[in-house]
Design an enzyme around this catalytic site. Structure first.
Site, PDB file in Angstrom:
ATOM      1  N   PHE A  77       0.855  -1.183   0.000  1.00 45.03           N
ATOM      2  CA  PHE A  77       0.000   0.000   0.000  1.00 45.03           C
ATOM      3  C   PHE A  77       0.896   1.240   0.000  1.00 45.03           C
ATOM      4  O   PHE A  77       1.827   1.333   0.800  1.00 45.03           O
ATOM      5  CB  PHE A  77      -0.880  -0.029   1.246  1.00 45.03           C
ATOM      6  CG  PHE A  77      -2.016   0.949   1.212  1.00 45.03           C
ATOM      7  CD1 PHE A  77      -3.201   0.620   0.582  1.00 45.03           C
ATOM      8  CD2 PHE A  77      -1.896   2.200   1.804  1.00 45.03           C
ATOM      9  CE1 PHE A  77      -4.259   1.521   0.554  1.00 45.03           C
ATOM     10  CE2 PHE A  77      -2.951   3.103   1.777  1.00 45.03           C
ATOM     11  CZ  PHE A  77      -4.127   2.770   1.156  1.00 45.03           C
TER      12      PHE A  77
ATOM     13  N   ASP B   8       2.493  -4.932   8.734  1.00 46.69           N
ATOM     14  CA  ASP B   8       1.265  -4.153   8.669  1.00 46.69           C
ATOM     15  C   ASP B   8       0.109  -5.142   8.525  1.00 46.69           C
ATOM     16  O   ASP B   8       0.070  -5.917   7.562  1.00 46.69           O
ATOM     17  CB  ASP B   8       1.321  -3.186   7.484  1.00 46.69           C
ATOM     18  CG  ASP B   8       0.120  -2.243   7.453  1.00 46.69           C
ATOM     19  OD1 ASP B   8      -0.952  -2.627   7.962  1.00 46.69           O
ATOM     20  OD2 ASP B   8       0.262  -1.134   6.906  1.00 46.69           O
TER      21      ASP B   8
ATOM     22  N   ARG C 139     -12.316  -5.271  -6.903  1.00 49.66           N
ATOM     23  CA  ARG C 139     -11.927  -5.873  -5.632  1.00 49.66           C
ATOM     24  C   ARG C 139     -13.170  -6.132  -4.778  1.00 49.66           C
ATOM     25  O   ARG C 139     -14.011  -5.250  -4.617  1.00 49.66           O
ATOM     26  CB  ARG C 139     -10.986  -4.898  -4.915  1.00 49.66           C
ATOM     27  CG  ARG C 139     -10.255  -5.488  -3.737  1.00 49.66           C
ATOM     28  CD  ARG C 139      -9.231  -4.513  -3.202  1.00 49.66           C
ATOM     29  NE  ARG C 139      -9.862  -3.360  -2.537  1.00 49.66           N
ATOM     30  CZ  ARG C 139      -9.317  -2.675  -1.527  1.00 49.66           C
ATOM     31  NH1 ARG C 139      -8.107  -2.997  -1.087  1.00 49.66           N
ATOM     32  NH2 ARG C 139      -9.940  -1.662  -0.980  1.00 49.66           N
TER      33      ARG C 139
HETATM   34  C1  LIG Z   1      -5.752   0.795   4.763  1.00 46.52           C
HETATM   35  C2  LIG Z   1      -4.279   0.769   4.871  1.00 46.52           C
HETATM   36  C3  LIG Z   1      -3.588   1.826   5.457  1.00 46.52           C
HETATM   37  C4  LIG Z   1      -4.334   3.022   5.918  1.00 46.52           C
HETATM   38  O1  LIG Z   1      -3.536   4.000   6.463  1.00 46.52           O
HETATM   39  P1  LIG Z   1      -4.189   5.259   7.143  1.00 46.52           P
HETATM   40  O2  LIG Z   1      -3.076   5.922   7.790  1.00 46.52           O
HETATM   41  O3  LIG Z   1      -5.270   4.784   8.049  1.00 46.52           O
HETATM   42  O4  LIG Z   1      -4.819   6.090   6.061  1.00 46.52           O
HETATM   43  C5  LIG Z   1      -2.213   1.720   5.574  1.00 46.52           C
HETATM   44  N1  LIG Z   1      -1.554   0.624   5.121  1.00 46.52           N
HETATM   45  C6  LIG Z   1      -2.203  -0.395   4.538  1.00 46.52           C
HETATM   46  C7  LIG Z   1      -1.442  -1.583   4.065  1.00 46.52           C
HETATM   47  C8  LIG Z   1      -3.573  -0.357   4.381  1.00 46.52           C
HETATM   48  O5  LIG Z   1      -4.217  -1.351   3.801  1.00 46.52           O
END
Ligand SMILES: *Cc1c(COP(=O)(O)O)cnc(C)c1O
Length: 435
Positions: free
Chosen positions: A136, A205, A394
């Site tokens: 992400f 994460d 998705r």
């Molecule tokens: C949804 C998601 C985020 C979201 O980050 P925010 O700081 O809440 O906007 C971060 N990393 C991953 C891998 C995600 O899927």
């Protein structure tokens, strides 16, 4: 070619021990919601709880509620409810800030630990923070910023090439357990072991796994990841509401070492202080994970998050995370089967692994043309998934409230959208800000 009928799916729902949990959610009629991996649905308990926090705790009791309603302990209380879902121990995990901000904290701490290790033995500095190119983007941006500021380098690699980077240049491996696009899942224990064998630290994460896939960050047993740090998201499978606070976990051995060697996480705010109400000019970190707290918690959002988490306690008598995982796999396997048989010849290509061991809780299909518009046409029919540029449809499956018949109906609508070509209408081809 599947021979599953809609009747079969209704029978699966009748026999599903988790089916009563759907009642905990306020889902609108006529909607098949397949986007709980982006924004979890609203639990019925949330609205009433928020009302109570507003009227009684804020409105009536005002500032006294920091003590009388336990606002000051919310982060720890909710952290202790999330901990068992991800295999963390009591008081090892806390809640606050966003996933991005928490990643900044733990990745910075990891980099500092690695640097201190090298300095101790006068070794050459490891230089690389390695992540997946398809991680992400916020995770990559945060990692790149830390790397630049700290004299490291972010190296983005393909998932299949991780093994090539397990060497003495690797400082920190930072991965998302389940990929947000493909739904491909890493084997946390195996990857973590390899990173450790290379002498590196491992940051996970859990944005697309916490609440959908059993995670064992620390615990015992063969699936224990033995991870170093982890972050995760409150508004996806944990149903905490839009912008819900995220969570952060650090292995107690690292917290203890940070304490011994007087290391800080970079956002050393007053509520991570050992005694915030001494108002001392010297920063003295709190014990344990509390040092990863920065400032004042968003109490209303915390209250909503707690309602989302409490649904998992309701799931315990029905088999908890293990049962949720079984249902999630059954749902995604069924949906993949149904789409592939009912939408054959329409140019959809599955990008999600068929292998249960490699699949999170979603199913994604690539289509060279019209993926955005196809999703819009589906949403107009009440089937809500999402689009991820450039070409992905998705569909997230939340085992707490998604039914087998929903998978059947969604596949049927997708087949109808493709067969009719209705997605070509102009109204489905106007890109909104959020896709
Ligand atoms: C949804 C998601 C985020 C979201 O980050 P925010 O700081 O809440 O906007 C971060 N990393 C991953 C891998 C995600 O899927």
């Amino acid at each position: 070619m599947t021979t599953t009928t809609r009747q079969d799916c209704l029978a699966l729902d009748r026999d599903d021990p988790l089916a009563p949990l759907r009642d905990a959610f306020a889902l609108p009629a006529g909607v098949i919601y397949l986007d709980g991996n982006s924004l979890g649905a609203l639990p019925k308990a949330t609205a009433q709880r928020i009302q109570q926090v507003m009227q009684d705790e804020w409105g009536r009791d005002l500032i006294r509620s920091w003590n009388s309603a336990g606002w000051i302990d919310l982060a720890q209380r909710i952290g202790n409810k999330i901990a068992p879902l991800v295999g963390a121990g009591a008081n090892e995990l806390t809640v606050g800030d966003s996933t991005s901000v928490n990643l900044y904290k733990v990745l910075s701490a990891a980099v500092e630990l690695v640097r201190a290790d090298a300095a101790k033995v006068n070794a050459r500095q490891r230089r690389l923070i390695v992540s997946e190119r398809s991680n992400f983007p916020t995770d990559l941006y945060i990692a790149d910023t830390i790397a630049r500021a700290q004299g490291f380098e972010l190296k983005m690699v393909e998932a299949d090439a991780l093994a090539d980077h397990m060497n003495d240049d690797l400082a920190v491996l930072m991965l998302t357990h389940v990929n947000y696009r493909t739904g491909r899942m890493h084997d946390m224990a195996t990857v973590t072991r390899a990173a450790h064998a290379a002498g590196a630290l491992m940051v996970w994460d859990l944005a697309h796994s916490a609440g959908a896939v059993p995670v064992n960050l620390k615990g015992d047993g063969s699936d224990a990841a033995g991870a170093d740090f982890a972050v995760g998201c409150g508004y996806k499978y944990l149903n905490g509401g839009p912008g819900a606070p995220a969570f952060v976990w650090a292995h107690p051995r690292h917290v203890a070492r940070m304490d011994r060697e007087q290391m800080r996480q970079p956002l050393s705010g007053w509520l991570g202080h050992a005694a915030p109400f001494e108002f001392s000019t010297d920063y003295r970190p709190a014990d344990g994970i509390q040092r990863f707290v920065c400032g004042t918690p968003p109490v209303l959002s915390m209250a909503a998050l707690e309602c989302g988490i409490d649904v998992f306690a309701d799931a315990e008598p029905f088999g908890g995370m293990a049962a949720l995982r079984r249902k999630s796999l059954a749902l995604t396997a069924l949906f993949i089967d149904l789409v592939e048989s009912r939408c054959a010849g329409h140019g959809l290509a599955l990008v999600t692994p068929r292998d249960d061991a490699l699949r999170g809780s979603q199913a994604s299909f690539a289509r060279a043309e019209g993926a955005y518009a196809i999703m819009q046409a589906l949403i107009a029919r009440g089937v809500i998934g999402d689009f991820r540029a450039p070409d992905l449809l998705r569909f997230g499956f939340t085992p707490l409230y998604t039914r087998f018949v929903d998978a059947w109906d969604a596949a049927e609508h997708l087949a109808a959208v493709l067969a009719s070509g209705e997605w070509r209408e102009a109204r489905f081809n106007q890109r909104a800000a959020v896709t």
